[in-house]
Design a protein around this motif. Structure first.
Motif, PDB file in Angstrom:
ATOM      1  N   ASN A 161       0.834  -1.203   0.000  1.00 33.16           N
ATOM      2  CA  ASN A 161       0.000   0.000   0.000  1.00 33.16           C
ATOM      3  C   ASN A 161       0.870   1.255   0.000  1.00 33.16           C
ATOM      4  O   ASN A 161       2.023   1.237   0.422  1.00 33.16           O
ATOM      5  N   LYS A 162       0.278   2.352  -0.434  1.00 35.53           N
ATOM      6  CA  LYS A 162       0.964   3.630  -0.330  1.00 35.53           C
ATOM      7  C   LYS A 162       1.147   3.988   1.139  1.00 35.53           C
ATOM      8  O   LYS A 162       0.300   3.686   1.985  1.00 35.53           O
ATOM      9  N   ILE A 163       2.251   4.652   1.430  1.00 37.52           N
ATOM     10  CA  ILE A 163       2.542   5.035   2.813  1.00 37.52           C
ATOM     11  C   ILE A 163       1.421   5.891   3.388  1.00 37.52           C
ATOM     12  O   ILE A 163       1.009   5.706   4.539  1.00 37.52           O
ATOM     13  N   VAL A 164       0.899   6.822   2.601  1.00 37.20           N
ATOM     14  CA  VAL A 164      -0.157   7.701   3.110  1.00 37.20           C
ATOM     15  C   VAL A 164      -1.386   6.893   3.500  1.00 37.20           C
ATOM     16  O   VAL A 164      -2.068   7.217   4.485  1.00 37.20           O
ATOM     17  N   ASN A 165      -1.695   5.820   2.769  1.00 35.47           N
ATOM     18  CA  ASN A 165      -2.853   4.993   3.103  1.00 35.47           C
ATOM     19  C   ASN A 165      -2.625   4.220   4.396  1.00 35.47           C
ATOM     20  O   ASN A 165      -3.541   4.080   5.217  1.00 35.47           O
ATOM     21  N   ASN A 166      -1.403   3.719   4.588  1.00 29.78           N
ATOM     22  CA  ASN A 166      -1.104   3.029   5.846  1.00 29.78           C
ATOM     23  C   ASN A 166      -1.157   3.993   7.027  1.00 29.78           C
ATOM     24  O   ASN A 166      -1.621   3.632   8.116  1.00 29.78           O
TER      25      ASN A 166
END
Length: 324
Positions: A161-166
């Motif tokens: 996943n994208k870091i921002v989503n995590n």
């Protein structure tokens, strides 16, 4: 004739091996110095620093009548640094401890160079982190008796996943927010916060004040449904009882306006309900103002709670949160 629906209840720490006639399981905690022969990956694939489980099942037509069994593990996550504990050394992960405190988990993810943001610890505001961690650890009494920590981070970070989503998923477990100001990250957990003592009044305003009093209908709701993984039911995905405010339904002309939200890092029904109610109440905060202020406003940062007095709108120390 043997029931193979086994459940191993001990907690395994370190390198362990379980062996029976039909099942062999090896736990590795990351400290291994040689490759796992069961995996037949070659001598160079040690997986140093990575915890894993190697499993071999011996086929037997009668024992495995239903085919490959389902294998699942309840895993305790990473050790994380807690600045509140003097025995822990920021530079020595061996002194850290496991924690499900969302603020500490988020700080660890922001720092992690392998799968996180790889930001220096000095760029995480220490006072804000400690305040958020304390809020997450607050003991909350439950209606059915007993108590638990206000917030807990219990989920799986997917490195694909994208870091921002995590980051958003971790924040969802504490109704939290992450602000960036003056070169530092500020972690905030969902709670009442005190407003700044200085009041923003007309003497500080040097331009037009714009006010939006109502959100569009699509941006507000009066009922929240939420899905979470219930730890008491083997982490099955379940729905909470909808959190509905019927006063808000009446305000909205009698229309039930529902929203469905996912809580990937929440495994408690009570916490899921708490988070859903916070989401509902937050959606009803509708007034937004846009101010142009003098240099006195440099004392504030994004995320601060401020008091605003403005006679034209009838505001006397009305509280707002700075968004940007």
């Amino acid at each position: 004739g043997v029931d193979l629906q086994w459940i191993y209840t001990p907690r395994f720490h370190g390198n362990q091996t379980l062996t029976s006639d039909y099942v062999k399981v090896r736990f590795r905690d990351g400290s291994q110095s040689s490759a796992e022969p069961m995996l037949d990956w070659g001598s160079t694939n040690v997986l140093k620093g990575i915890a894993y489980v190697a499993i071999r099942l011996k086929y037997d037509r009668e024992k495995w009548q239903n085919g490959m069994p389902n294998l699942s593990f309840e895993v305790q996550g990473r050790r994380v640094y807690d600045p509140r504990v003097t025995a822990q050394n920021i530079n020595d992960p061996r002194t850290w401890e496991y924690s499900s405190n969302p603020a500490l988990c988020l700080a660890d993810y922001l720092r992690n160079e392998a799968f996180g943001l790889n930001t220096p610890y000095t760029r995480i505001n220490l006072a804000a982190l400690i305040a958020a961690a304390n809020i997450c650890d607050e003991s909350v009494a439950l209606n059915g008796g007993g108590s638990h920590a206000r917030y807990s981070c219990d989920g799986l970070v997917q490195t694909k996943n994208k870091i921002v989503n995590n980051v958003e998923d971790i924040l969802s477990s504490m109704a939290g927010k992450l602000f960036y100001s003056a070169g530092q990250y500020f972690i905030v957990a969902g709670s009442d916060r005190d407003a700044e003592t200085t009041v923003i009044d007309e003497d500080m305003m040097i331009g037009e004040v714009k006010l939006v009093t109502k959100k569009s209908k699509r941006d507000q709701f009066n009922s929240v449904k939420a899905k979470f993984r219930n730890a008491q039911r083997k982490y099955r995905v379940e729905s909470i009882k909808p959190q509905t405010n019927y006063n808000y339904v009446a305000d909205d002309g009698g229309d039930l306006q529902e929203i469905n939200i996912e809580m990937p890092f929440t495994t408690s029904n009570q916490r899921a309900q708490r988070l859903a109610k916070i989401a509902l109440e937050t959606s009803r905060l509708q007034a937004t103002i846009n101010l142009r202020l003098g240099l006195e406003a440099m004392q504030y940062k994004v995320g601060d709670i401020v008091k605003v007095s403005f006679a034209k709108f009838g505001y006397v120390e009305k509280t707002f949160e700075i968004q940007n």
